[in-house]
Write an enzyme that holds these catalytic residues in place. Structure first.
Site, PDB file in Angstrom:
ATOM      1  N   THR A   1       0.827  -1.216   0.000  1.00  0.00           N
ATOM      2  CA  THR A   1       0.000   0.000   0.000  1.00  0.00           C
ATOM      3  C   THR A   1       0.858   1.260   0.000  1.00  0.00           C
ATOM      4  O   THR A   1       0.346   2.347  -0.203  1.00  0.00           O
ATOM      5  CB  THR A   1      -0.922   0.042   1.242  1.00  0.00           C
ATOM      6  OG1 THR A   1      -0.109  -0.135   2.409  1.00  0.00           O
ATOM      7  CG2 THR A   1      -1.957  -1.057   1.184  1.00  0.00           C
TER       8      THR A   1
ATOM      9  N   GLY B   1      11.831 -11.000  16.832  1.00  0.00           N
ATOM     10  CA  GLY B   1      13.033 -11.853  16.854  1.00  0.00           C
ATOM     11  C   GLY B   1      14.268 -11.014  16.571  1.00  0.00           C
ATOM     12  O   GLY B   1      15.314 -11.170  17.219  1.00  0.00           O
TER      13      GLY B   1
ATOM     14  N   TYR C   1      -7.694  -7.699  10.585  1.00  0.00           N
ATOM     15  CA  TYR C   1      -6.898  -6.563  11.063  1.00  0.00           C
ATOM     16  C   TYR C   1      -6.991  -6.450  12.586  1.00  0.00           C
ATOM     17  O   TYR C   1      -5.973  -6.399  13.278  1.00  0.00           O
ATOM     18  CB  TYR C   1      -7.415  -5.293  10.394  1.00  0.00           C
ATOM     19  CG  TYR C   1      -6.652  -4.032  10.717  1.00  0.00           C
ATOM     20  CD1 TYR C   1      -5.373  -3.817  10.205  1.00  0.00           C
ATOM     21  CD2 TYR C   1      -7.212  -3.034  11.519  1.00  0.00           C
ATOM     22  CE1 TYR C   1      -4.677  -2.649  10.486  1.00  0.00           C
ATOM     23  CE2 TYR C   1      -6.530  -1.861  11.798  1.00  0.00           C
ATOM     24  CZ  TYR C   1      -5.266  -1.676  11.279  1.00  0.00           C
ATOM     25  OH  TYR C   1      -4.583  -0.511  11.553  1.00  0.00           O
TER      26      TYR C   1
ATOM     27  N   GLN D   1       9.089 -12.946  28.383  1.00  0.00           N
ATOM     28  CA  GLN D   1       9.946 -14.136  28.328  1.00  0.00           C
ATOM     29  C   GLN D   1      11.397 -13.805  28.053  1.00  0.00           C
ATOM     30  O   GLN D   1      12.298 -14.420  28.588  1.00  0.00           O
ATOM     31  CB  GLN D   1       9.469 -15.041  27.187  1.00  0.00           C
ATOM     32  CG  GLN D   1       8.497 -16.110  27.619  1.00  0.00           C
ATOM     33  CD  GLN D   1       7.977 -16.882  26.431  1.00  0.00           C
ATOM     34  OE1 GLN D   1       6.801 -16.785  26.126  1.00  0.00           O
ATOM     35  NE2 GLN D   1       8.831 -17.611  25.749  1.00  0.00           N
TER      36      GLN D   1
ATOM     37  N   ARG E   1     -10.297   5.263   2.874  1.00  0.00           N
ATOM     38  CA  ARG E   1     -10.565   5.785   4.210  1.00  0.00           C
ATOM     39  C   ARG E   1     -11.372   7.073   4.085  1.00  0.00           C
ATOM     40  O   ARG E   1     -11.353   7.750   3.061  1.00  0.00           O
ATOM     41  CB  ARG E   1      -9.254   6.011   4.971  1.00  0.00           C
ATOM     42  CG  ARG E   1      -8.699   4.696   5.482  1.00  0.00           C
ATOM     43  CD  ARG E   1      -7.479   4.871   6.352  1.00  0.00           C
ATOM     44  NE  ARG E   1      -6.241   4.824   5.608  1.00  0.00           N
ATOM     45  CZ  ARG E   1      -5.043   4.728   6.173  1.00  0.00           C
ATOM     46  NH1 ARG E   1      -4.926   4.655   7.469  1.00  0.00           N
ATOM     47  NH2 ARG E   1      -3.944   4.694   5.437  1.00  0.00           N
TER      48      ARG E   1
HETATM   49  P1  NAD Z   1      -0.236   2.442   4.960  1.00  0.00           P
HETATM   50  O1  NAD Z   1      -1.022   1.366   4.298  1.00  0.00           O
HETATM   51  O2  NAD Z   1      -0.123   3.756   4.283  1.00  0.00           O
HETATM   52  O3  NAD Z   1       1.244   1.942   5.270  1.00  0.00           O
HETATM   53  C1  NAD Z   1       1.576   0.614   5.569  1.00  0.00           C
HETATM   54  C2  NAD Z   1       2.909   0.306   4.948  1.00  0.00           C
HETATM   55  O4  NAD Z   1       3.272  -1.062   5.243  1.00  0.00           O
HETATM   56  C3  NAD Z   1       2.895   0.407   3.416  1.00  0.00           C
HETATM   57  O5  NAD Z   1       4.041   1.086   2.954  1.00  0.00           O
HETATM   58  C4  NAD Z   1       2.885  -1.045   2.947  1.00  0.00           C
HETATM   59  O6  NAD Z   1       3.428  -1.213   1.667  1.00  0.00           O
HETATM   60  C5  NAD Z   1       3.699  -1.707   4.041  1.00  0.00           C
HETATM   61  N1  NAD Z   1       3.411  -3.132   4.173  1.00  0.00           N
HETATM   62  C6  NAD Z   1       2.201  -3.736   4.254  1.00  0.00           C
HETATM   63  N2  NAD Z   1       2.353  -5.068   4.370  1.00  0.00           N
HETATM   64  C7  NAD Z   1       3.700  -5.306   4.383  1.00  0.00           C
HETATM   65  C8  NAD Z   1       4.497  -6.473   4.467  1.00  0.00           C
HETATM   66  N3  NAD Z   1       3.932  -7.685   4.569  1.00  0.00           N
HETATM   67  N4  NAD Z   1       5.840  -6.340   4.433  1.00  0.00           N
HETATM   68  C9  NAD Z   1       6.421  -5.122   4.311  1.00  0.00           C
HETATM   69  N5  NAD Z   1       5.716  -3.993   4.215  1.00  0.00           N
HETATM   70  C10 NAD Z   1       4.378  -4.081   4.258  1.00  0.00           C
HETATM   71  O7  NAD Z   1      -0.868   2.611   6.417  1.00  0.00           O
HETATM   72  P2  NAD Z   1      -0.566   3.714   7.516  1.00  0.00           P
HETATM   73  O8  NAD Z   1      -1.791   4.511   7.712  1.00  0.00           O
HETATM   74  O9  NAD Z   1       0.704   4.401   7.224  1.00  0.00           O
HETATM   75  O10 NAD Z   1      -0.402   2.788   8.815  1.00  0.00           O
HETATM   76  C11 NAD Z   1       0.883   2.472   9.338  1.00  0.00           C
HETATM   77  C12 NAD Z   1       0.722   1.677  10.612  1.00  0.00           C
HETATM   78  O11 NAD Z   1      -0.036   2.419  11.565  1.00  0.00           O
HETATM   79  C13 NAD Z   1       0.003   0.351  10.431  1.00  0.00           C
HETATM   80  O12 NAD Z   1       0.600  -0.617  11.257  1.00  0.00           O
HETATM   81  C14 NAD Z   1      -1.402   0.638  10.919  1.00  0.00           C
HETATM   82  O13 NAD Z   1      -2.026  -0.518  11.404  1.00  0.00           O
HETATM   83  C15 NAD Z   1      -1.140   1.649  12.014  1.00  0.00           C
HETATM   84  N6  NAD Z   1      -2.314   2.505  12.228  1.00  0.00           N
HETATM   85  C16 NAD Z   1      -2.620   3.511  11.355  1.00  0.00           C
HETATM   86  C17 NAD Z   1      -3.763   4.274  11.575  1.00  0.00           C
HETATM   87  C18 NAD Z   1      -4.146   5.407  10.662  1.00  0.00           C
HETATM   88  O14 NAD Z   1      -5.189   6.022  10.880  1.00  0.00           O
HETATM   89  N7  NAD Z   1      -3.371   5.744   9.664  1.00  0.00           N
HETATM   90  C19 NAD Z   1      -4.592   4.007  12.663  1.00  0.00           C
HETATM   91  C20 NAD Z   1      -4.252   2.959  13.509  1.00  0.00           C
HETATM   92  C21 NAD Z   1      -3.105   2.224  13.302  1.00  0.00           C
HETATM   93  N1  UDP Z   2     -16.913   6.183   5.778  1.00  0.00           N
HETATM   94  C1  UDP Z   2     -17.868   6.910   5.097  1.00  0.00           C
HETATM   95  N2  UDP Z   2     -17.633   7.207   3.784  1.00  0.00           N
HETATM   96  C2  UDP Z   2     -16.498   6.831   3.140  1.00  0.00           C
HETATM   97  C3  UDP Z   2     -15.511   6.105   3.845  1.00  0.00           C
HETATM   98  C4  UDP Z   2     -15.756   5.781   5.174  1.00  0.00           C
HETATM   99  O1  UDP Z   2     -18.908   7.274   5.640  1.00  0.00           O
HETATM  100  O2  UDP Z   2     -16.365   7.159   1.948  1.00  0.00           O
HETATM  101  C5  UDP Z   2     -17.156   5.893   7.207  1.00  0.00           C
HETATM  102  C6  UDP Z   2     -16.901   4.448   7.632  1.00  0.00           C
HETATM  103  O3  UDP Z   2     -18.060   3.673   7.450  1.00  0.00           O
HETATM  104  C7  UDP Z   2     -16.549   4.632   9.103  1.00  0.00           C
HETATM  105  C8  UDP Z   2     -15.838   5.983   9.151  1.00  0.00           C
HETATM  106  O4  UDP Z   2     -16.227   6.655   7.963  1.00  0.00           O
HETATM  107  O5  UDP Z   2     -17.714   4.709   9.886  1.00  0.00           O
HETATM  108  C9  UDP Z   2     -14.315   5.862   9.198  1.00  0.00           C
HETATM  109  O6  UDP Z   2     -13.925   4.993   8.158  1.00  0.00           O
HETATM  110  P1  UDP Z   2     -12.403   4.684   7.803  1.00  0.00           P
HETATM  111  O7  UDP Z   2     -12.412   3.635   6.755  1.00  0.00           O
HETATM  112  O8  UDP Z   2     -11.693   5.935   7.512  1.00  0.00           O
HETATM  113  O9  UDP Z   2     -11.750   4.129   9.156  1.00  0.00           O
HETATM  114  P2  UDP Z   2     -12.225   3.117  10.293  1.00  0.00           P
HETATM  115  O10 UDP Z   2     -13.602   2.604  10.020  1.00  0.00           O
HETATM  116  O11 UDP Z   2     -11.203   2.052  10.250  1.00  0.00           O
HETATM  117  O12 UDP Z   2     -12.183   3.952  11.507  1.00  0.00           O
END
Ligand code: NAD
Ligand code: UDP
Length: 430
Positions: free
Chosen positions: A142, A207, A250, A267, A291
């Site tokens: 992504t 690890g 997820y 551990q 999103r």
């Molecule tokens: P994102 O999808 O933009 O970034 C994720 C990155 O991980 C990407 O660059 C993707 O290519 C890489 N990736 C995915 N699977 C992989 C794999 N198997 N091996 C190597 N790389 C891999 O998402 P983000 O919003 O930047 O989220 C980053 C982290 O923060 C994630 O762990 C996500 O769960 C956590 N997080 C984000 C949000 C948010 O709102 N953005 C909220 C809660 C948690």
């Molecule tokens: N949502 C929406 N319209 C969109 C995309 C998402 O109404 O085009 C809503 C979705 O159903 C959720 C909230 O916005 O209730 C946040 O969605 P998002 O996918 O950003 O994150 P998450 O559900 O993981 O918090």
């Protein structure tokens, strides 16, 4: 420099103070960086305030700051869209953005998995500017190389295409483990792969931390609370997750990743940090990741209907990316091994949020001299299964142990994100 500002950006924090820098000194680790330095790495140059545009009457601190930002054009490569041939050409950088010169004793070797994604790329920018050695590990599922391409070739930077489900060896002092798709359409695209990434990826990186004695921080999520029965959500709440629903790959993936993390901690004495991140938004979010923030802004900018799922009464609380990066760095360098919520407490119904985004898009368009042809419509679509009804972080722990709280108002963050997407549209890459 080539920058011609359409309008200088003045960003005010929650207390009405102008934000000129992000980050702070905490736990002996300095993470403060001028905001314009960061902006230059994601906003097109014509949005970056230049020395000549800085208000001369401002205090010397701002003048210094403006001097520092004056040479930005040099640090931004350009992507130029050619509509006649439907092609894009990229220019190369003549110089890298300046980074701090740290003595070897303070310079850390930092691994960022998922560093080419939205959150990861902003974290990488900050760590690089602060003078550390950064290795990005990413399979580009992504994420995209373009998010960190401005660092490629820098002596402190390395990018490795690697899937974290396979073991990886490197010497490092700190590991920020972010690799995992985060948007519902992306993580549901291949549910088995998502849970494999969460479990095996985290196992491999733990690890590595065990072998190298690196400190390990995992980016967990508010999704561990599921569709919560406690509001706002504090860290001691165990959650309410459907283990077999479409979001389970997820949610349960992150829950088991946390379990593994505490297993290695108890551990094997691995030095761990657990951040539970609530909805975060900002520039470089993949505009098509589904999103809500990216969807609404792109729809409004294109003049398309904005799609609210369900009746729009469900709530979310939105945090701006720079606040999150501040929190992640503070947590990594603190002594706190319990999970810590990182999020913004300003809660919106999704219906109200759609209206806010629509207003802000219109405001930015008018600032640029474009009168929106018509108000876009807000339409309603079916609610996805297991969509949480309420979400708001209780950030008391972060405030108490990290002295961290969000500074950015949702409005200020959204304005910046709209400018970013708008510039992408002008450039032809959106
Ligand atoms: P994102 O999808 O933009 O970034 C994720 C990155 O991980 C990407 O660059 C993707 O290519 C890489 N990736 C995915 N699977 C992989 C794999 N198997 N091996 C190597 N790389 C891999 O998402 P983000 O919003 O930047 O989220 C980053 C982290 O923060 C994630 O762990 C996500 O769960 C956590 N997080 C984000 C949000 C948010 O709102 N953005 C909220 C809660 C948690
Ligand atoms: N949502 C929406 N319209 C969109 C995309 C998402 O109404 O085009 C809503 C979705 O159903 C959720 C909230 O916005 O209730 C946040 O969605 P998002 O996918 O950003 O994150 P998450 O559900 O993981 O918090």
């Amino acid at each position: 420099m080539s920058a011609q500002a359409v309008s200088p950006i003045r960003t005010l924090d929650k207390n009405g103070e102008v934000i000129t820098s992000v980050g702070f000194q905490r736990f002996g680790f300095d993470c403060e960086v001028p905001l314009d330095v960061l902006r230059s790495l994601y906003l097109r140059p014509h949005y970056v305030i230049t020395a000549s545009q800085a208000d001369e009457s401002k205090q010397s601190e701002e003048t210094e700051h403006a001097k520092f930002t004056g040479a930005y054009g040099a640090y931004q490569s350009k992507s130029i869209f050619h509509p006649d041939t439907q092609s894009i050409s990229y220019t190369t950088l003549s110089r890298f953005p300046p980074v701090k010169l740290l003595p070897p004793s303070q310079r850390k070797r930092i691994l960022v998995t998922g560093g080419a994604g939205f959150v990861g790329s902003h974290l990488v920018d900050r760590l690089m500017i602060l003078g550390h050695e950064v290795t990005v590990l990413d399979n580009f599922f992504t994420g995209s190389k373009t998010t960190v391409s401005h660092w490629v070739g820098h002596p402190n930077f390395e990018m490795v295409r690697h899937d974290v489900v396979e073991p990886f060896m490197i010497e490092c002092d700190q590991i920020y483990h972010l690799a995992c798709p985060a948007s519902p359409p992306h993580y549901q695209f291949n549910a088995v792969k998502t849970i494999k990434t969460s479990f095996m990826g985290t196992l491999n990186m733990l690890g590595l931390a065990k072998r190298t004695k690196a400190r390990f921080l995992i980016t967990s999520t508010s999704e561990v609370y599921g569709d919560p029965e406690v509001h706002p959500q504090h860290e001691d709440y165990w959650g309410h997750v459907n283990p077999i629903g479409p979001r389970a790959c997820y949610d349960e993936g992150k829950r088991v990743a946390e379990t593994l993390t505490y297993g290695f901690h108890r551990q094997d004495g691995v030095d761990i940090r657990v951040a539970r991140i609530f909805n975060t938004y900002g520039p470089r979010m993949n505009p098509f990741d589904g999103r809500v923030v990216s969807n609404f802004i792109v729809q409004a900018l294109r003049g398309e209907d904005m799609t609210v799922y369900g009746d729009g009464k469900q709530t979310r609380s939105f945090q701006y990316i720079h606040d999150l990066v501040d929190g992640l760095i503070a947590l990594m360098n603190s002594d706190e091994t319990r999970p810590v919520n990182l999020g913004n407490g300003d809660e919106f119904t999704i219906g109200d949020f759609a209206e806010l985004v629509r207003d802000i898009v219109e405001k930015v368009q008018r600032e640029d001299g474009v009168e929106p042809p018509r108000r876009v419509n807000i339409i309603y679509k079916p609610m996805p299964m297991d969509d949480p009804q309420k979400r708001r972080p209780d950030t008391t722990r972060a405030k108490t142990v990290l002295d961290w709280e969000p500074r950015w108002t949702v409005r200020m963050g959204l304005e910046e994100m709209v400018r970013y997407y708008k510039a992408k549209m002008i450039e032809g890459s959106l």
